[in-house]
Design a protein around this motif. Structure first.
Motif, PDB file in Angstrom:
ATOM      1  N   VAL A  45      38.500  44.402  46.905  1.00 45.71           N
ATOM      2  CA  VAL A  45      38.437  45.744  46.340  1.00 45.71           C
ATOM      3  C   VAL A  45      37.224  46.473  46.889  1.00 45.71           C
ATOM      4  N   GLU A  46      37.322  47.785  46.914  1.00 46.97           N
ATOM      5  CA  GLU A  46      36.210  48.619  47.351  1.00 46.97           C
ATOM      6  C   GLU A  46      35.730  49.449  46.179  1.00 46.97           C
ATOM      7  N   THR A  47      34.448  49.317  45.887  1.00 49.46           N
ATOM      8  CA  THR A  47      33.835  50.106  44.833  1.00 49.46           C
ATOM      9  C   THR A  47      33.090  51.264  45.474  1.00 49.46           C
ATOM     10  N   ALA A  48      32.345  51.972  44.662  1.00 52.62           N
ATOM     11  CA  ALA A  48      31.545  53.070  45.197  1.00 52.62           C
ATOM     12  C   ALA A  48      30.395  52.565  46.043  1.00 52.62           C
ATOM     13  N   LYS A  49      30.172  51.248  46.048  1.00 53.67           N
ATOM     14  CA  LYS A  49      29.044  50.697  46.788  1.00 53.67           C
ATOM     15  C   LYS A  49      29.451  49.804  47.949  1.00 53.67           C
ATOM     16  N   ALA A  50      30.481  48.974  47.757  1.00 60.57           N
ATOM     17  CA  ALA A  50      30.821  48.027  48.804  1.00 60.57           C
ATOM     18  C   ALA A  50      32.205  47.461  48.581  1.00 60.57           C
ATOM     19  N   ALA A  51      32.655  46.692  49.579  1.00 61.12           N
ATOM     20  CA  ALA A  51      33.914  45.961  49.457  1.00 61.12           C
ATOM     21  C   ALA A  51      33.589  44.523  49.071  1.00 61.12           C
ATOM     22  N   VAL A  52      34.247  44.018  48.051  1.00 55.35           N
ATOM     23  CA  VAL A  52      33.978  42.664  47.568  1.00 55.35           C
ATOM     24  C   VAL A  52      35.300  41.956  47.284  1.00 55.35           C
ATOM     25  N   GLU A  53      35.256  40.621  47.307  1.00 54.41           N
ATOM     26  CA  GLU A  53      36.420  39.815  46.968  1.00 54.41           C
ATOM     27  C   GLU A  53      36.361  39.428  45.499  1.00 54.41           C
ATOM     28  N   LEU A  54      37.513  39.385  44.846  1.00 54.17           N
ATOM     29  CA  LEU A  54      37.586  39.017  43.439  1.00 54.17           C
ATOM     30  C   LEU A  54      38.247  37.654  43.299  1.00 54.17           C
ATOM     31  N   PRO A  55      37.518  36.649  42.791  1.00 50.29           N
ATOM     32  CA  PRO A  55      38.122  35.338  42.546  1.00 50.29           C
ATOM     33  C   PRO A  55      38.769  35.285  41.167  1.00 50.29           C
ATOM     34  N   ILE A  56      39.903  34.597  41.071  1.00 45.36           N
ATOM     35  CA  ILE A  56      40.611  34.455  39.803  1.00 45.36           C
ATOM     36  C   ILE A  56      39.894  33.388  38.977  1.00 45.36           C
ATOM     37  N   PRO A  57      39.747  33.568  37.665  1.00 38.80           N
ATOM     38  CA  PRO A  57      38.996  32.595  36.854  1.00 38.80           C
ATOM     39  C   PRO A  57      39.858  31.529  36.184  1.00 38.80           C
ATOM     40  N   PHE A  58      41.092  31.311  36.647  1.00 41.22           N
ATOM     41  CA  PHE A  58      41.914  30.252  36.067  1.00 41.22           C
ATOM     42  C   PHE A  58      42.996  29.834  37.059  1.00 41.22           C
ATOM     43  N   ASP A  59      43.659  28.707  36.757  1.00 46.73           N
ATOM     44  CA  ASP A  59      44.702  28.162  37.618  1.00 46.73           C
ATOM     45  C   ASP A  59      46.075  28.666  37.175  1.00 46.73           C
ATOM     46  N   GLY A  60      47.038  28.613  38.090  1.00 46.72           N
ATOM     47  CA  GLY A  60      48.405  28.952  37.738  1.00 46.72           C
ATOM     48  C   GLY A  60      49.190  29.473  38.920  1.00 46.72           C
ATOM     49  N   VAL A  61      50.310  30.115  38.615  1.00 45.47           N
ATOM     50  CA  VAL A  61      51.180  30.717  39.628  1.00 45.47           C
ATOM     51  C   VAL A  61      51.231  32.223  39.386  1.00 45.47           C
ATOM     52  N   VAL A  62      51.066  33.000  40.444  1.00 49.46           N
ATOM     53  CA  VAL A  62      51.061  34.463  40.317  1.00 49.46           C
ATOM     54  C   VAL A  62      52.398  34.924  39.741  1.00 49.46           C
ATOM     55  N   HIS A  63      52.333  35.602  38.601  1.00 44.71           N
ATOM     56  CA  HIS A  63      53.530  36.091  37.937  1.00 44.71           C
ATOM     57  C   HIS A  63      53.799  37.559  38.278  1.00 44.71           C
ATOM     58  N   GLU A  64      52.713  38.355  38.400  1.00 48.81           N
ATOM     59  CA  GLU A  64      52.897  39.783  38.650  1.00 48.81           C
ATOM     60  C   GLU A  64      51.643  40.387  39.241  1.00 48.81           C
ATOM     61  N   LEU A  65      51.828  41.246  40.240  1.00 46.83           N
ATOM     62  CA  LEU A  65      50.757  42.082  40.772  1.00 46.83           C
ATOM     63  C   LEU A  65      50.983  43.482  40.226  1.00 46.83           C
ATOM     64  N   ARG A  66      50.044  43.979  39.448  1.00 46.26           N
ATOM     65  CA  ARG A  66      50.268  45.233  38.728  1.00 46.26           C
ATOM     66  C   ARG A  66      50.101  46.473  39.597  1.00 46.26           C
ATOM     67  N   PHE A  67      49.383  46.361  40.715  1.00 43.91           N
ATOM     68  CA  PHE A  67      49.118  47.544  41.532  1.00 43.91           C
ATOM     69  C   PHE A  67      49.321  47.227  43.005  1.00 43.91           C
ATOM     70  N   GLU A  68      49.649  48.249  43.761  1.00 38.94           N
ATOM     71  CA  GLU A  68      49.784  48.117  45.203  1.00 38.94           C
ATOM     72  C   GLU A  68      48.422  48.268  45.867  1.00 38.94           C
ATOM     73  N   GLU A  69      48.353  47.892  47.129  1.00 37.20           N
ATOM     74  CA  GLU A  69      47.140  48.131  47.919  1.00 37.20           C
ATOM     75  C   GLU A  69      46.931  49.635  48.075  1.00 37.20           C
ATOM     76  N   GLY A  70      45.673  50.047  48.010  1.00 36.03           N
ATOM     77  CA  GLY A  70      45.352  51.462  48.156  1.00 36.03           C
ATOM     78  C   GLY A  70      45.256  52.217  46.856  1.00 36.03           C
ATOM     79  N   VAL A  71      45.540  51.547  45.732  1.00 36.75           N
ATOM     80  CA  VAL A  71      45.484  52.205  44.425  1.00 36.75           C
ATOM     81  C   VAL A  71      44.106  51.993  43.805  1.00 36.75           C
ATOM     82  N   THR A  72      43.540  53.045  43.225  1.00 32.92           N
ATOM     83  CA  THR A  72      42.267  52.957  42.525  1.00 32.92           C
ATOM     84  C   THR A  72      42.526  52.613  41.057  1.00 32.92           C
ATOM     85  N   VAL A  73      41.829  51.585  40.576  1.00 39.26           N
ATOM     86  CA  VAL A  73      42.085  51.045  39.238  1.00 39.26           C
ATOM     87  C   VAL A  73      40.808  51.111  38.408  1.00 39.26           C
TER      88      VAL A  73
END
Length: 494
Positions: A45-73
């Motif tokens: 993700v890109e914030t107002a300061k930099a681009a950073v990677e977000l690690p998931i804090p738990f195990d499992g299987v991806v069920h849903e991605l709520r947003f597309e690339e390029g969307v500001t959340v």
């Protein structure tokens, strides 16, 4: 319900900086159905300061991605849900039937009702952000993700009651179909239309009044598809084709509302938006004064070549910027009052015993200014290593928000672009910024004779509330003195 809540966990957009409120999803590293483990980066993700990677804090299987690339959340909004018990059976019906609308929202909405804070350690999502609004699919949803489409269809059916059984097909030019008895109407009266910030920005770019848009989202929320549909209806006759780009040949200009009249509009966001706001704030808050000096740096250039051949410095990045940085740090050491900050709230000048040296870096995402912490106490080899790390990290787009916070003074090297010098604007909260111009071979009076010498021009801008003309002149003169005779000054002043 409780079993579902325990099974599906949501990961919300964290505050990855200092009080940031939103971030743009640049890239997903995972897709629906992928297995993820605790600590695994799932997106950038890109914030107002930099681009950073977000690690998931738990195990499992991806069920849903709520947003597309390029969307500001917004911070605190769920961006991904994970099935933590993938072997417990199907996550939800493969194709929700229209005759069973009540069973769909339970599986889809339960994760949003459990009230967890799925944020990273040290990040701070607001407690009020644990509840999300149901969303409709946005235009351009990536193909090949049937479970995402099924989840979105289930969400729509759950809120629309007896919704049509046909699958949701994102089409920016056409408003989604709905039963005749429940056709939504444009917002009327004085109520503000409901829409997320990215949708409002899209409407503004397209010149669409949200009050005239027919909402099709749950709870009367206007979606991106609604805005595109309104723009298409405005730009073409009532019997227009499904795609706005296929408008009648008689009106080609109206088919491209964002690009018209030879103009191309680019949304201001991320680093560019933050830089613009910071520069305006700095320019109209701190009274700037800029002083210039032109000097002979022939000896500095010779020293650079000598240091490159020194076996003890093998593997280090030795260049003129390294010696300019060292000269600036020595000048601050001799004139410590320049290293200060203005505290408007408390009406105090804050003098600092450390120097966090910022280096302005031009990146594809815009100008950033990471800084070297406590640079004044580093040796020349340590400073070289820190500069090399800073530059490589910035080029890779991996600079962290922490690396761009807490700077005290900055160097901007405009000489790499062949520019003689400039009048740099202070980085907000800092006292001074040094601009380094191009080093060129020029005729120069040396020892009474005109000779070709390596010459450059330096410009020092400073906050006149903190630094008066005498102090600023001393700092700039000291920087020049080191660069004119580095062998002597580095020994006597270092």
């Amino acid at each position: 319900m409780s079993n579902t809540a325990q099974r599906f966990r949501e990961f919300k957009m964290p505050d990855v900086g200092e009080g940031l409120t939103e971030a743009e999803i640049l890239k997903w590293y995972v897709q629906v159905g992928d297995t993820v483990t605790d600590g695994q980066p799932v997106c950038e993700v890109e914030t107002a300061k930099a681009a950073v990677e977000l690690p998931i804090p738990f195990d499992g299987v991806v069920h849903e991605l709520r947003f597309e690339e390029g969307v500001t959340v917004d911070v605190g909004t769920t961006i991904i849900s994970v099935d933590t018990q993938p072997g417990a059976g199907p996550a939800e019906p493969a194709a929700p039937a229209a005759a069973e609308p009540a069973a769909t929202p339970e599986a889809d909405e339960e994760p949003a009702q459990q009230g967890r804070q799925a944020v990273l350690v040290g990040y701070g999502a607001a407690p009020s952000s644990t509840k999300r609004r149901p969303r409709k699919p946005q235009p351009g949803q990536a193909a090949g993700q049937p479970s995402v489409a099924a989840a979105l269809q289930a969400e729509l059916n759950g809120h629309a009651g007896a919704a049509p059984a046909a699958p949701v097909v994102p089409a920016p030019a056409a408003a989604p179909a709905a039963p005749a008895a429940t056709v939504p109407q444009p917002a009327t009266g004085g109520a503000r239309p409901l829409a997320k910030p990215p949708v409002r920005k899209l409407a503004k770019d397209l010149g669409i009044d949200l009050a005239t848009v027919t909402p099709t989202g749950a709870d009367g929320i206007i979606t991106r598809a609604d805005v595109h549909a309104a723009a298409s209806a405005t730009a073409a006759p009532a019997a227009q084709p499904a795609e706005p780009t296929a408008a009648p040949a008689a009106a080609p200009a109206e088919a491209e509302p964002v690009v018209a009249g030879g103009e191309r509009r680019v949304p201001i966001k991320g680093v560019r938006k933050a830089t613009a706001q910071a520069m305006v704030s700095s320019a109209f808050t701190a009274p700037h004064v800029t002083e210039f000096i032109t000097l002979d740096v022939t000896r500095t250039m010779k020293l650079v070549q000598e240091l490159k051949q020194d076996p003890e410095l093998a593997g280090l990045r030795i260049n003129p910027l390294l010696l300019v940085a060292k000269a600036f740090l020595l000048a601050i050491k001799r004139n410590p009052e320049v290293n200060a900050a203005w505290d408007e709230a408390n009406q105090e000048i804050v003098h600092k015993d450390y120097v966090n040296l910022g280096i302005a870096a031009a990146t594809p995402r815009g100008l950033i200014v990471p800084n070297i912490k406590d640079a004044g106490r580093k040796t020349l080899p340590e400073l070289s290593t820190a500069l090399a790390d800073l530059v490589s990290t910035a080029r890779e787009g991996k600079t962290t928000p922490a690396a761009m916070s807490g700077g005290t003074v900055t160097i901007t090297n405009v000489g790499v672009f062949g520019v003689d010098t400039g009048t740099p604007i202070l980085n907000p909260g800092e006292s001074a910024i040094l601009a380094v111009g191009a080093i060129k071979l020029q005729p120069w009076v040396h020892k009474g004779k005109v000779k070709p010498r390596q010459v450059t021009t330096l410009a020092l801008s400073f906050d006149h509330r903190l630094v008066d003309g005498e102090l600023g002149s001393k700092v700039l003169a000291d920087v020049a003195a080191v660069l004119e005779d580095p062998g002597k000054r580095l020994i006597t002043w270092g």
